[in-house]
Design an enzyme around this catalytic site. Structure first.
Site, short mmCIF file in Angstrom:
data_model
loop_
_atom_site.label_atom_id
_atom_site.label_comp_id
_atom_site.label_asym_id
_atom_site.label_seq_id
_atom_site.Cartn_x
_atom_site.Cartn_y
_atom_site.Cartn_z
N GLU A 76 0.90 -1.09 -0.31
CA GLU A 76 0.10 0.00 -0.23
C GLU A 76 0.93 1.19 0.03
O GLU A 76 1.71 1.44 0.89
CB GLU A 76 -0.97 0.03 1.14
CG GLU A 76 -1.94 1.22 1.26
CD GLU A 76 -3.08 1.28 2.11
OE1 GLU A 76 -3.48 2.13 2.57
OE2 GLU A 76 -3.55 -0.02 2.47
N ASP A 151 -2.78 12.18 -3.28
CA ASP A 151 -3.11 13.63 -3.26
C ASP A 151 -3.57 13.98 -4.64
O ASP A 151 -2.88 13.49 -5.81
CB ASP A 151 -1.99 14.48 -3.07
CG ASP A 151 -1.96 15.83 -2.99
OD1 ASP A 151 -2.87 16.20 -3.77
OD2 ASP A 151 -1.50 16.55 -2.10
N GLU A 229 -13.98 8.72 4.38
CA GLU A 229 -14.88 8.21 3.62
C GLU A 229 -16.52 8.56 4.14
O GLU A 229 -17.49 8.84 3.59
CB GLU A 229 -14.79 6.87 2.91
CG GLU A 229 -14.03 6.69 1.86
CD GLU A 229 -13.96 5.23 1.36
OE1 GLU A 229 -14.67 5.16 0.54
OE2 GLU A 229 -13.18 4.69 1.92
#
Length: 248
Positions: A76, A151, A229
């Site tokens: 990740e 980003d 989220e």
């Protein structure tokens, strides 16, 4: 790591070509930010790092030797404060995870949490992700690479800083096993469209989305829902997941 900009770099409003250099001098996809370190974060960097931390100086890794076993491998990039990666590592003890993040507070927090939860299936780089991919991870060694909420660099003059570029996804393809997946997610629709454009033009990838939702996929159950989220959903913000499989 330097984050100085180079005044002579030509601005671009679209993805660079596949032959563009991955490391343009001075251009990074992130900005190093100073931040306060909590006691737990400092403990992670000072006490846990020697056991779970990796550097470019460690060179090309033998991942079986690194983890002491053969297992599925997930990388990740940009794990932030590490909540998602910790949740995945704890929920999937039979999978090995490598996290890459440059910001010290997030690295420290993740290391502290990994130690407190006794997770042995996670290792961390505090390095530039491109350098780690190029110098440290073997070809065809990864089952999945995750890039969640990078980003978006929304201003056109900053688009050259976006990490998703043709050369970047080609480098990832070489590190994925055949059939391995590149999973990206963003809450910026314009960046989702950029990602889709880059991936649809990239050789050796197949989109896993159904015709009904293509080029995007519904959020897979294995991607943890972040607090960020949840807040965004309450405000009506969208999230776009893209899942591509290496096919060549």
């Amino acid at each position: 790591m330097s984050d100085q900009r180079h005044d002579n770099v030509t601005s671009s409003t679209g993805p660079e070509g596949p032959d563009a250099p991955l490391h343009r001098r001075g251009i990074k996809s992130y900005v190093l930010r100073a931040g306060r370190m909590t006691q737990a974060q400092t403990r992670g960097l000072e006490e846990v790092w020697p056991r779970l931390g990796l550097t470019l100086a460690d060179g090309r890794q033998d991942l079986d030797a690194l983890f002491g076993r053969q297992a599925p491998r997930v990388v990740e990039i940009g794990f932030g404060m590490g909540g998602s990666l910790i949740e995945q590592a704890e929920s999937h003890p039979d999978t090995d995870f490598i996290g890459i993040e440059v910001h010290a507070p997030g690295v420290g927090k993740l290391l502290d949490e990994a130690d407190k939860r006794g997770l042995g299936n996670i290792r961390i780089y505090r390095e530039d992700a491109l350098a780690v991919l190029e110098q440290c991870l073997p070809e065809a060694s990864l089952d999945t690479l995750q890039l969640f909420f990078p980003d978006p660099w929304p201003k056109k003059k900053h688009h050259k800083r976006r990490i998703v570029q043709p050369a970047f996804v080609e480098l990832i393809r070489t590190r994925l096993k055949m059939g391995g997946t590149l999973h990206m997610a963003t809450d910026w629709q314009a960046y989702a469209e950029w990602m889709a454009d880059v991936m649809e033009a990239a050789p050796g990838y197949a989109n896993t989305a159904s015709p009904e939702t293509a080029p995007y996929v519904p959020r897979p159950s294995f991607r943890p829902l972040t607090k960020f989220e949840v807040r965004g959903e309450r405000l009506g913000h969208g999230v776009w997941d893209l899942l591509y499989r290496r096919c060549a």
